[in-house]
Design a protein around this motif. Sequence first.
Motif, PDB file in Angstrom:
ATOM      1  N   GLN A 119       0.292  -1.216  -0.225  1.00  0.00           N
ATOM      2  CA  GLN A 119       0.042  -0.012   0.032  1.00  0.00           C
ATOM      3  C   GLN A 119       1.053   1.089  -0.177  1.00  0.00           C
ATOM      4  N   VAL A 120       1.801   1.495   1.053  1.00  0.00           N
ATOM      5  CA  VAL A 120       2.408   2.068   0.854  1.00  0.00           C
ATOM      6  C   VAL A 120       3.918   2.179  -0.759  1.00  0.00           C
TER       7      VAL A 120
ATOM      8  N   ALA B 185       4.164   5.562  -5.553  1.00  0.00           N
ATOM      9  CA  ALA B 185       4.683   5.677  -7.053  1.00  0.00           C
ATOM     10  C   ALA B 185       3.961   6.538  -7.602  1.00  0.00           C
ATOM     11  N   TYR B 186       2.325   6.580  -6.460  1.00  0.00           N
ATOM     12  CA  TYR B 186       1.212   7.475  -7.722  1.00  0.00           C
ATOM     13  C   TYR B 186       2.438   9.100  -7.173  1.00  0.00           C
TER      14      TYR B 186
ATOM     15  N   TYR C 138       5.419   9.617  -9.721  1.00  0.00           N
ATOM     16  CA  TYR C 138       4.649   9.734 -10.589  1.00  0.00           C
ATOM     17  C   TYR C 138       4.024  11.163 -11.275  1.00  0.00           C
ATOM     18  N   HIS C 139       3.651  11.564 -10.537  1.00  0.00           N
ATOM     19  CA  HIS C 139       2.809  13.024 -10.693  1.00  0.00           C
ATOM     20  C   HIS C 139       3.486  14.124 -10.215  1.00  0.00           C
ATOM     21  N   LEU C 140       4.945  13.950  -9.682  1.00  0.00           N
ATOM     22  CA  LEU C 140       5.689  14.909 -10.016  1.00  0.00           C
ATOM     23  C   LEU C 140       7.170  15.010 -11.598  1.00  0.00           C
TER      24      LEU C 140
ATOM     25  N   HIS D   6       9.628   1.523  -7.146  1.00  0.00           N
ATOM     26  CA  HIS D   6       7.846   1.624  -6.486  1.00  0.00           C
ATOM     27  C   HIS D   6       7.430   0.738  -7.054  1.00  0.00           C
ATOM     28  N   SER D   7       6.866   0.521  -8.194  1.00  0.00           N
ATOM     29  CA  SER D   7       5.838   0.243  -8.639  1.00  0.00           C
ATOM     30  C   SER D   7       6.307  -1.715  -9.107  1.00  0.00           C
TER      31      SER D   7
END
Length: 291
Positions: free
Chosen positions: A55-56, A61-62, A65-67, A76-77
Amino acid sequence: MLVPQRQQDHYEEANRLLREGVQQQQAGDSLAAMRSLQESLALFQAVGDIEKQAQVLSCLAYIVYHLGDYKSAISHSKQCLLLIHDVTNLQVIKMQALSHLGNAYRHLGEYNKAIEFLQKCLKTAQQLGDKRSQVAGLNNLGLVYKALGDLDQAIEFKQQSLEIVRELQDHWGEEQVLKNLGNTWYGLGDFAKAIAYYQQCIKRAYSLNNHRTALQVLHNLGNACYALGDFAKAIAYYEQRLLLARALKDKRTEEQSLGSLGVACEALGDYVKAINYYEESLELAKFLEDS
């Protein structure tokens, strides 16, 4: 091995840091969120909680990714997927990791890898019966094929996506897919089909009171009609855009709309109107430059 009380303390602190990290991310403080989540991850590793680690890692990763840090998103994924394998109750996290991987590889231009992971993501969403994630997966695959120049395949995925958002009665999603389909057909030079989708999109945008989309699509409709040589219809759409821009006090869009009207009136042979629109556009452009 941690003694039971110490293990419990670690677990509670790890959960606190996870909640804090999510809250920081939602508040827009990505760097603080990453620090909290990395501390949380270390503690979950110490107590051996696989689900929480996954979960962490998905949250990390989220964020990266958005950075725009696509390589870290991939790292991370992949760690997340190695942890969970085919654990039945972690399929949602698996789907998220596959999505991050596919989208990160798309941004890096590694399209074959992007397709591989996004297809796995879509398959997992289908197995879970998760319609909204299916829509996201189809749209993401459409973006990859669009980047590859395979617009026919991109359209096929978008059409499948449209069917699902309509089934879900997701009007906002429907509006976005209709706009994307219009843009894709426009890119293919099939302006009649582009207009058909744009018209459906503008109708939905008005029903949602979504002025931003309406301004974009009215411009696209005008351009598509202009490309077909139907200058009168182009003018009608540009005029609608001008009126909406003025109602919204959007001076930049007003100035652009006046310029578009000038071009269309000139093409129609109405030079007096064209000059008037050009002069209005120039005057507004000067005002915007000085303000």
